[in-house]
Design an enzyme around this catalytic site. Sequence first.
Site, PDB file in Angstrom:
ATOM      1  N   LYS A  81      12.552 -19.546 -18.323  1.00 25.14           N
ATOM      2  CA  LYS A  81      12.619 -18.205 -18.402  1.00 25.14           C
ATOM      3  C   LYS A  81      11.853 -17.324 -19.477  1.00 25.14           C
ATOM      4  CE  LYS A  81      16.258 -14.259 -20.291  1.00 25.14           C
ATOM      5  NZ  LYS A  81      17.178 -13.827 -20.829  1.00 25.14           N
ATOM      6  N   SER A 155      20.098 -10.659 -18.484  1.00 17.95           N
ATOM      7  CA  SER A 155      18.517 -10.730 -18.966  1.00 17.95           C
ATOM      8  C   SER A 155      17.963 -11.859 -18.626  1.00 17.95           C
ATOM      9  CB  SER A 155      17.637 -10.406 -20.179  1.00 17.95           C
ATOM     10  OG  SER A 155      18.917 -11.538 -20.518  1.00 17.95           O
ATOM     11  N   SER A 179      24.154 -12.630 -20.363  1.00 22.12           N
ATOM     12  CA  SER A 179      22.372 -12.721 -19.839  1.00 22.12           C
ATOM     13  C   SER A 179      22.161 -13.846 -18.965  1.00 22.12           C
ATOM     14  CB  SER A 179      21.464 -12.519 -20.696  1.00 22.12           C
ATOM     15  OG  SER A 179      21.309 -10.903 -20.953  1.00 22.12           O
TER      16      SER A 179
END
Length: 453
Positions: A81, A155, A179
């Site tokens: 990520k 996210s 997230s």
Amino acid sequence: MDRDDLAFAGVARQAELIRGGDVTSRELVILYLERIDRFDPQLNAFRKVMSERALVDAQQADARRGAGDERPLLGVPIAVKDVEDVTGEVTTWGTAANFTPASQDSELVRRLRSAGAVVIGKTNLPELAIMGETEGPSFGITRNPWNTDRSPGGSSGGSAAAVAAGLCAAATASDGAGSIRIPASHCGVVGLKPTRDRIPLAPLNEHWYGLSVAGFEARSVEDVALLMSVGAADEKLRDSLSLSPGRLRVAASTRPAVPLPVHGDVKRVVDETAGRLRSLGHEVEPSDPPYPPVSAGIVRYVAGIAQDANERFERPDRLQRRTKGFARMGNAIPGPLLDWARREDDSERMRPFFERHDVLLTPVSAVPPVRAGQWEGLGAVPTFLGMVRAYPFALEWNLTGQPSISVPAGRSDDGLPIGMQLVGRHGEEATLLALAAQLEGELRWTEHRPPLA
């Protein structure tokens, strides 16, 4: 093995195949690069694909294997990520506000590389990891491989979409208000939010005043356990799947932290999962946790966004309008209120509940996957209110710091994944992993693949 089956084999199986000489790391990287070229234009899961670097790293991993190296992730291609530093790459946090490449790996990336993993690319996220959706003006909308009109959540939406579509073996993720768990639920993968501080955030000391943790998105519980054993430097987590969780006292709840409606499909999957747990021998009873009337987590979340916007980016003027709106909300929080929120973590409030119950079962989201770009173009306040309505089950466990895992327990009537959340006591990831493994054995979710795969 069929190439598609190989792409979906997962971290633990691919590591085993590499150790046995049945496949090389280079072959796996080439397979994933081909799949990224084929599928990612429709998904937009990756912000940066590190093709040449991954091929070089894979060649080195193959040489090490030939020399007898048996590191646990040797040669396995994973994604990172884009909140984690990778040496020589810009860590964007979903913005156009950073442009200087990182001088060294984050601690989590260092541990994964040390265990032999090959980083194949960096995945998309919304700006500053604010959203339970993955979209923004810098890198566009990321879409759900089960239905590209729907969101993969956020996210960590890029990570979850990439794993679900078979574009990498697994991916790192982070969770400050759901997230990891929201994207796992939306994309039909497994996402574990570990206990606070179980995995270091270095070079950050903390994020969002202690709400945020690092973790993983993966296809199976075994994969998450293996990755956690590396990320948390705790080899005992790998053994948790071979242990029985025993007969657990499970509380089942569909009551969100704020009085909001819960979709009928979500309630149905809670009931189905509770029934599965009973059939596995666990004691399951309806019981709602004692949520506080006012959440200190919301104060930390908004103030943390403001702290990021004010201090952490090279060109804060390039942040999008909505992000600046969140920052204004955070800047308006009085100092005494933030001090209260930083002292309050609800652990004492929840302690009696988790003395009566070993595990809490709740939805991850109050609704099935929302529309892709659900809040695109909206300001901070309507976006915030929309996320509260969709995701009222996640933030409390960031505040308390307890571990929680999202497992792909069911589907909506139109075939979209619906994840269930299992919340445990501090430090009891092993219990959650063992229980999730039992459910995986019953529901066999690793056998299901999205249409865009």
